[in-house]
Design a protein around this motif. Structure first.
Motif, PDB file in Angstrom:
ATOM      1  N   MET A 118      72.439  -0.143 -47.579  1.00  0.00           N
ATOM      2  CA  MET A 118      71.859  -0.433 -46.284  1.00  0.00           C
ATOM      3  C   MET A 118      70.651   0.455 -46.036  1.00  0.00           C
ATOM      4  O   MET A 118      70.596   1.570 -46.510  1.00  0.00           O
ATOM      5  CB  MET A 118      72.902  -0.170 -45.198  1.00  0.00           C
ATOM      6  N   GLN A 119      69.763  -0.063 -45.227  1.00  0.00           N
ATOM      7  CA  GLN A 119      68.547   0.666 -44.912  1.00  0.00           C
ATOM      8  C   GLN A 119      68.478   0.904 -43.411  1.00  0.00           C
ATOM      9  O   GLN A 119      68.944   0.085 -42.621  1.00  0.00           O
ATOM     10  CB  GLN A 119      67.346  -0.161 -45.361  1.00  0.00           C
ATOM     11  N   ILE A 120      67.922   2.017 -43.020  1.00  0.00           N
ATOM     12  CA  ILE A 120      67.723   2.300 -41.612  1.00  0.00           C
ATOM     13  C   ILE A 120      66.719   1.298 -41.059  1.00  0.00           C
ATOM     14  O   ILE A 120      65.768   0.916 -41.733  1.00  0.00           O
ATOM     15  CB  ILE A 120      67.234   3.753 -41.422  1.00  0.00           C
ATOM     16  N   SER A 121      66.911   0.890 -39.837  1.00  0.00           N
ATOM     17  CA  SER A 121      66.048  -0.090 -39.183  1.00  0.00           C
ATOM     18  C   SER A 121      64.578   0.287 -39.282  1.00  0.00           C
ATOM     19  O   SER A 121      64.208   1.460 -39.244  1.00  0.00           O
ATOM     20  CB  SER A 121      66.446  -0.188 -37.713  1.00  0.00           C
ATOM     21  N   SER A 122      63.730  -0.734 -39.374  1.00  0.00           N
ATOM     22  CA  SER A 122      62.284  -0.511 -39.432  1.00  0.00           C
ATOM     23  C   SER A 122      61.662  -0.358 -38.045  1.00  0.00           C
ATOM     24  O   SER A 122      60.455  -0.169 -37.926  1.00  0.00           O
ATOM     25  CB  SER A 122      61.610  -1.662 -40.184  1.00  0.00           C
ATOM     26  N   ARG A 123      62.467  -0.418 -36.995  1.00  0.00           N
ATOM     27  CA  ARG A 123      61.919  -0.310 -35.631  1.00  0.00           C
ATOM     28  C   ARG A 123      61.122   0.972 -35.429  1.00  0.00           C
ATOM     29  O   ARG A 123      60.088   0.973 -34.759  1.00  0.00           O
ATOM     30  CB  ARG A 123      63.043  -0.395 -34.587  1.00  0.00           C
ATOM     31  N   PHE A 124      61.598   2.056 -36.000  1.00  0.00           N
ATOM     32  CA  PHE A 124      60.908   3.340 -35.849  1.00  0.00           C
ATOM     33  C   PHE A 124      59.518   3.313 -36.492  1.00  0.00           C
ATOM     34  O   PHE A 124      58.534   3.721 -35.889  1.00  0.00           O
ATOM     35  CB  PHE A 124      61.760   4.470 -36.444  1.00  0.00           C
ATOM     36  N   THR A 125      59.444   2.831 -37.728  1.00  0.00           N
ATOM     37  CA  THR A 125      58.149   2.818 -38.404  1.00  0.00           C
ATOM     38  C   THR A 125      57.208   1.801 -37.758  1.00  0.00           C
ATOM     39  O   THR A 125      55.994   2.042 -37.693  1.00  0.00           O
ATOM     40  CB  THR A 125      58.297   2.551 -39.913  1.00  0.00           C
ATOM     41  N   ILE A 126      57.755   0.705 -37.272  1.00  0.00           N
ATOM     42  CA  ILE A 126      56.929  -0.274 -36.551  1.00  0.00           C
ATOM     43  C   ILE A 126      56.355   0.374 -35.292  1.00  0.00           C
ATOM     44  O   ILE A 126      55.159   0.278 -35.016  1.00  0.00           O
ATOM     45  CB  ILE A 126      57.737  -1.545 -36.219  1.00  0.00           C
ATOM     46  N   ALA A 127      57.200   1.047 -34.521  1.00  0.00           N
ATOM     47  CA  ALA A 127      56.753   1.692 -33.276  1.00  0.00           C
ATOM     48  C   ALA A 127      55.715   2.772 -33.561  1.00  0.00           C
ATOM     49  O   ALA A 127      54.709   2.885 -32.849  1.00  0.00           O
ATOM     50  CB  ALA A 127      57.943   2.278 -32.530  1.00  0.00           C
ATOM     51  N   THR A 128      55.926   3.555 -34.605  1.00  0.00           N
ATOM     52  CA  THR A 128      54.976   4.611 -34.952  1.00  0.00           C
ATOM     53  C   THR A 128      53.641   4.001 -35.376  1.00  0.00           C
ATOM     54  O   THR A 128      52.573   4.462 -34.947  1.00  0.00           O
ATOM     55  CB  THR A 128      55.553   5.512 -36.060  1.00  0.00           C
ATOM     56  N   HIS A 129      53.694   2.955 -36.175  1.00  0.00           N
ATOM     57  CA  HIS A 129      52.481   2.240 -36.591  1.00  0.00           C
ATOM     58  C   HIS A 129      51.720   1.749 -35.359  1.00  0.00           C
ATOM     59  O   HIS A 129      50.513   1.948 -35.236  1.00  0.00           O
ATOM     60  CB  HIS A 129      52.904   1.070 -37.487  1.00  0.00           C
ATOM     61  N   MET A 130      52.451   1.161 -34.429  1.00  0.00           N
ATOM     62  CA  MET A 130      51.832   0.648 -33.206  1.00  0.00           C
ATOM     63  C   MET A 130      51.161   1.764 -32.411  1.00  0.00           C
ATOM     64  O   MET A 130      50.034   1.598 -31.932  1.00  0.00           O
ATOM     65  CB  MET A 130      52.891  -0.055 -32.345  1.00  0.00           C
TER      66      MET A 130
ATOM     67  N   ALA B 280      63.135   6.126 -28.417  1.00  0.00           N
ATOM     68  CA  ALA B 280      62.615   5.065 -27.551  1.00  0.00           C
ATOM     69  C   ALA B 280      62.968   3.683 -28.064  1.00  0.00           C
ATOM     70  O   ALA B 280      63.246   2.778 -27.279  1.00  0.00           O
ATOM     71  CB  ALA B 280      61.096   5.193 -27.411  1.00  0.00           C
ATOM     72  N   VAL B 281      62.960   3.520 -29.369  1.00  0.00           N
ATOM     73  CA  VAL B 281      63.220   2.194 -29.924  1.00  0.00           C
ATOM     74  C   VAL B 281      64.674   2.013 -30.324  1.00  0.00           C
ATOM     75  O   VAL B 281      65.029   1.070 -31.023  1.00  0.00           O
ATOM     76  CB  VAL B 281      62.257   1.839 -31.085  1.00  0.00           C
ATOM     77  N   ASP B 282      65.530   2.913 -29.846  1.00  0.00           N
ATOM     78  CA  ASP B 282      66.976   2.746 -29.944  1.00  0.00           C
ATOM     79  C   ASP B 282      67.463   2.505 -31.364  1.00  0.00           C
ATOM     80  O   ASP B 282      68.258   1.598 -31.604  1.00  0.00           O
ATOM     81  CB  ASP B 282      67.407   1.603 -29.020  1.00  0.00           C
ATOM     82  N   CYS B 283      66.993   3.288 -32.289  1.00  0.00           N
ATOM     83  CA  CYS B 283      67.396   3.115 -33.677  1.00  0.00           C
ATOM     84  C   CYS B 283      68.863   3.461 -33.919  1.00  0.00           C
ATOM     85  O   CYS B 283      69.454   3.019 -34.882  1.00  0.00           O
ATOM     86  CB  CYS B 283      66.514   3.961 -34.589  1.00  0.00           C
ATOM     87  N   LEU B 284      69.432   4.255 -33.035  1.00  0.00           N
ATOM     88  CA  LEU B 284      70.817   4.669 -33.230  1.00  0.00           C
ATOM     89  C   LEU B 284      71.823   3.721 -32.584  1.00  0.00           C
ATOM     90  O   LEU B 284      73.013   3.835 -32.833  1.00  0.00           O
ATOM     91  CB  LEU B 284      71.020   6.086 -32.675  1.00  0.00           C
ATOM     92  N   GLY B 285      71.364   2.818 -31.773  1.00  0.00           N
ATOM     93  CA  GLY B 285      72.290   1.891 -31.123  1.00  0.00           C
ATOM     94  C   GLY B 285      73.187   2.588 -30.122  1.00  0.00           C
ATOM     95  O   GLY B 285      72.949   3.731 -29.729  1.00  0.00           O
ATOM     96  N   LYS B 286      74.222   1.907 -29.732  1.00  0.00           N
ATOM     97  CA  LYS B 286      75.123   2.419 -28.692  1.00  0.00           C
ATOM     98  C   LYS B 286      75.930   3.628 -29.136  1.00  0.00           C
ATOM     99  O   LYS B 286      76.316   4.453 -28.332  1.00  0.00           O
ATOM    100  CB  LYS B 286      76.057   1.304 -28.227  1.00  0.00           C
ATOM    101  N   SER B 287      76.194   3.740 -30.439  1.00  0.00           N
ATOM    102  CA  SER B 287      77.031   4.836 -30.930  1.00  0.00           C
ATOM    103  C   SER B 287      76.316   6.179 -30.883  1.00  0.00           C
ATOM    104  O   SER B 287      76.949   7.224 -30.795  1.00  0.00           O
ATOM    105  CB  SER B 287      77.479   4.557 -32.366  1.00  0.00           C
ATOM    106  N   GLY B 288      74.984   6.146 -30.991  1.00  0.00           N
ATOM    107  CA  GLY B 288      74.239   7.391 -31.059  1.00  0.00           C
ATOM    108  C   GLY B 288      74.326   8.055 -32.422  1.00  0.00           C
ATOM    109  O   GLY B 288      73.829   9.150 -32.622  1.00  0.00           O
TER     110      GLY B 288
END
Length: 145
Positions: free
Chosen positions: A1-13, A81-89
């Motif tokens: 499994m791979q960590i979500s790309s939301r973080f890198t997308i947000a940083t790129h933005m 900010a982009v909630d990469c950890l989800g509800k569990s943290g």
């Protein structure tokens, strides 16, 4: 499994907004073109960054702008900010049903839980020590190469 790309997308933005925001309106279509994802993903991420009070977004085609000093935004702020950890943290999620009758399954949490928490804390510490100003400066430097 791979960590979500939301973080890198947000940083790129955020890098695009920081570098181009003074010259052009940075719209979701503009960002989607640079990031290479659907503008729906961009708009969701913009919404998350706005909710975290890192950017402002003008309605319609007004564009986005960063509302904090770049040096005051850590990569941890973006990550959260982009909630990469989800509800569990938790960065690492565990499979739901390790076999309690197996010596490994019965003890897997004792073996891994503490180590995984330490790994997450180390990563978060590193993210907190890097700010957006540094990343934007690196991006500017790369433009020349």
């Amino acid at each position: 499994m791979q960590i979500s790309s939301r973080f890198t997308i947000a940083t790129h933005m955020l890098i695009i907004i920081a570098l181009k925001g003074k010259e052009v309106k940075v719209t979701s279509d503009f960002l989607a073109s640079s990031v290479g994802v659907n503008s729906v993903i961009i708009r969701k991420t913009l919404s998350q960054l706005k909710k975290a009070e890192l950017i402002s977004v003008a309605r319609g085609t007004g564009g986005a702008e960063i509302i904090k000093e770049l040096k005051d935004i850590s990569l941890l702020d973006v990550y959260q900010a982009v909630d990469c950890l989800g509800k569990s943290g938790q960065l690492f999620s565990f499979h739901d049903n390790p076999n309690p009758n197996c010596p490994v399954g019965a003890n897997i949490h004792k073996v891994l839980d503490h180590k995984l928490i330490e790994i997450q804390q180390a990563m978060e510490k590193q993210l907190s020590q890097t700010n957006l100003a540094e990343v934007v400066a690196d991006a500017e430097e790369c433009k020349g190469t």
